[in-house]
Design an enzyme around this catalytic site. Structure first.
Site, mmCIF file in Angstrom:
data_model
loop_
_atom_site.group_PDB
_atom_site.id
_atom_site.type_symbol
_atom_site.label_atom_id
_atom_site.label_comp_id
_atom_site.label_asym_id
_atom_site.label_seq_id
_atom_site.Cartn_x
_atom_site.Cartn_y
_atom_site.Cartn_z
ATOM 1 N N HIS A 17 0.829 -1.204 0.000
ATOM 2 C CA HIS A 17 0.000 0.000 0.000
ATOM 3 C C HIS A 17 0.871 1.265 0.000
ATOM 4 O O HIS A 17 1.592 1.513 0.960
ATOM 5 C CB HIS A 17 -0.874 -0.042 1.259
ATOM 6 N N ARG A 18 0.818 2.002 -1.083
ATOM 7 C CA ARG A 18 1.672 3.194 -1.281
ATOM 8 C C ARG A 18 3.162 2.809 -1.272
ATOM 9 O O ARG A 18 4.011 3.607 -0.875
ATOM 10 C CB ARG A 18 1.399 4.285 -0.237
ATOM 11 N N GLU A 44 0.286 -0.698 -4.699
ATOM 12 C CA GLU A 44 -0.853 0.205 -4.819
ATOM 13 C C GLU A 44 -0.311 1.616 -4.734
ATOM 14 O O GLU A 44 0.542 1.910 -3.896
ATOM 15 C CB GLU A 44 -1.846 -0.060 -3.684
ATOM 16 N N ASP A 46 -1.356 6.099 -5.567
ATOM 17 C CA ASP A 46 -2.437 7.085 -5.719
ATOM 18 C C ASP A 46 -2.050 8.111 -6.771
ATOM 19 O O ASP A 46 -0.924 8.631 -6.757
ATOM 20 C CB ASP A 46 -2.669 7.797 -4.379
ATOM 21 N N HIS A 59 -0.861 10.677 -2.420
ATOM 22 C CA HIS A 59 -2.142 10.320 -1.812
ATOM 23 C C HIS A 59 -3.008 11.537 -1.514
ATOM 24 O O HIS A 59 -4.192 11.567 -1.854
ATOM 25 C CB HIS A 59 -1.908 9.535 -0.518
ATOM 26 N N GLU A 118 -4.688 3.823 -8.125
ATOM 27 C CA GLU A 118 -5.928 4.404 -7.608
ATOM 28 C C GLU A 118 -6.010 5.842 -8.074
ATOM 29 O O GLU A 118 -5.150 6.662 -7.726
ATOM 30 C CB GLU A 118 -5.979 4.351 -6.073
ATOM 31 N N LYS A 120 -7.194 9.327 -7.641
ATOM 32 C CA LYS A 120 -7.716 10.124 -6.516
ATOM 33 C C LYS A 120 -8.575 11.251 -7.088
ATOM 34 O O LYS A 120 -8.156 12.410 -7.144
ATOM 35 C CB LYS A 120 -6.540 10.702 -5.710
ATOM 36 N N ASP A 239 0.070 -2.213 4.474
ATOM 37 C CA ASP A 239 1.235 -1.366 4.760
ATOM 38 C C ASP A 239 2.442 -2.216 5.125
ATOM 39 O O ASP A 239 3.552 -1.704 5.193
ATOM 40 C CB ASP A 239 0.926 -0.434 5.946
HETATM 41 O O1 G3P Z 1 -6.664 1.500 -2.638
HETATM 42 C C1 G3P Z 1 -6.949 1.145 -1.334
HETATM 43 C C2 G3P Z 1 -6.700 2.257 -0.359
HETATM 44 O O2 G3P Z 1 -5.478 2.855 -0.659
HETATM 45 C C3 G3P Z 1 -7.785 3.290 -0.356
HETATM 46 O O3 G3P Z 1 -7.628 4.241 0.656
HETATM 47 O O4 G3P Z 1 -7.042 6.450 1.502
HETATM 48 O O5 G3P Z 1 -5.326 4.675 1.532
HETATM 49 O O6 G3P Z 1 -6.044 5.698 -0.613
HETATM 50 P P1 G3P Z 1 -6.460 5.300 0.761
HETATM 51 CA CA CA Z 2 -4.846 4.488 -2.188
#
Ligand code: G3P
Ligand code: CA
Length: 256
Positions: A17-18, A44, A46, A59, A118, A120, A239
């Site tokens: 994640h990120r 993943e 953003d 993000h 993703e 945004k 994470d």
């Molecule tokens: O893509 C899943 C998750 O990243 C969505 O929430 O706020 O971390 O971008 P956020």
């Molecule tokens: Ca995200």
């Protein structure tokens, strides 16, 4: 036609994640490279857009938290953004830049990873961003390793319309059965629910019956990871990819 899976998913994939954001500032090239080095299956990230049209990875819409400056990305030029330190809020980090999508893809193309982009675009709409993302992906011929998601349902549907062969997924926090119905109606490939939705009785199994991929976010607790793997979800977005990989590899017997 969709095929119906009758066996449990054998080996869920693990997406960082990120990037590996426990080790490096989130959504930066060092975090992405570290995720690859850890053995994550995917990343993943953003995506947003500067005022002069550059697709950039970040993000937050506003840079207060990440760069210590109260300004929205949509109002900045790429040049202005590229002068800021994306490691501002990460303890002990050297200066690091906010990457463009182009920079990311030029590295990613040489890996075997999957990326979940993703968009945004729930706070600021970024009109026509879907076709710009598709153009970037196609420059590197990467449609088979990209998943596009958004909390903005119309945007996901638009991406699917532009590229029927691209994996497109709706992101959501609540109302999983409504999300599943909408995904089926619009021919989407996946759902990215907040992990609590997997506790809604029957939801994951209904997705599996309809061959809709379920990628849960953001799963950081070992207990929840184990439960999700038993449910047969497709992907854990976490994470802590190192921990998730260990748990996944312990939970899943090697296929003979
Ligand atoms: O893509 C899943 C998750 O990243 C969505 O929430 O706020 O971390 O971008 P956020
Ligand atoms: Ca995200």
């Amino acid at each position: 036609m969709r095929t119906c899976r009758t066996e449990p998913t054998i080996k869920p994939t693990i997406f960082a994640h990120r990037g590996a954001r426990l080790q490096f500032p989130e959504n930066t090239m060092p975090a992405f490279r570290a995720a690859c080095d850890l053995g994550a299956d995917g990343i993943e990230l953003d995506l947003q857009r500067t005022v002069d049209g550059k697709l950039v990875i970040c993000h937050d819409e506003n840079l207060g938290r990440l760069a210590g400056i109260d300004i929205n990305i949509k109002d900045m030029t790429w040049r202005q953004l590229s002068e800021l330190n994306a490691g501002y809020s990460f303890p002990g980090s050297p200066e690091v830049r906010f990457p463009s999508l182009e920079e990311f893809l030029s590295w990613f193309a040489w890996t075997s990873l999957t990326v979940n982009i993703e968009i945004k675009n729930s706070v600021f709409p970024y009109p026509l961003i879907e076709s710009e993302i598709l153009y970037a992906i196609d420059q590197y011929r990467l449609r088979d390793r990209v998943i596009v998601s958004s909390f903005n349902f119309d945007s996901v549907v638009e991406m699917k319309r532009l590229a029927p062969d691209l994996s497109c997924a709706f992101l959501f926090k609540r109302w999983p059965n409504r999300a599943l119905s909408a995904a089926l109606e619009y021919g989407l490939d996946g759902l990215h629910p907040h992990f609590l939705n997997m506790f809604v009785p029957g939801f994951v199994s209904r997705c599996r019956r309809h061959n809709i991929a379920v990628r849960l976010w953001t799963v950081n607790s070992p207990r929840v990871m184990r439960y999700a793997i038993r449910q047969g979800i497709d992907t854990l977005i976490t994470d802590d990819p190192a921990q998730a990989l260990k748990i996944r590899n312990e939970s899943v017997k090697p296929s003979s």
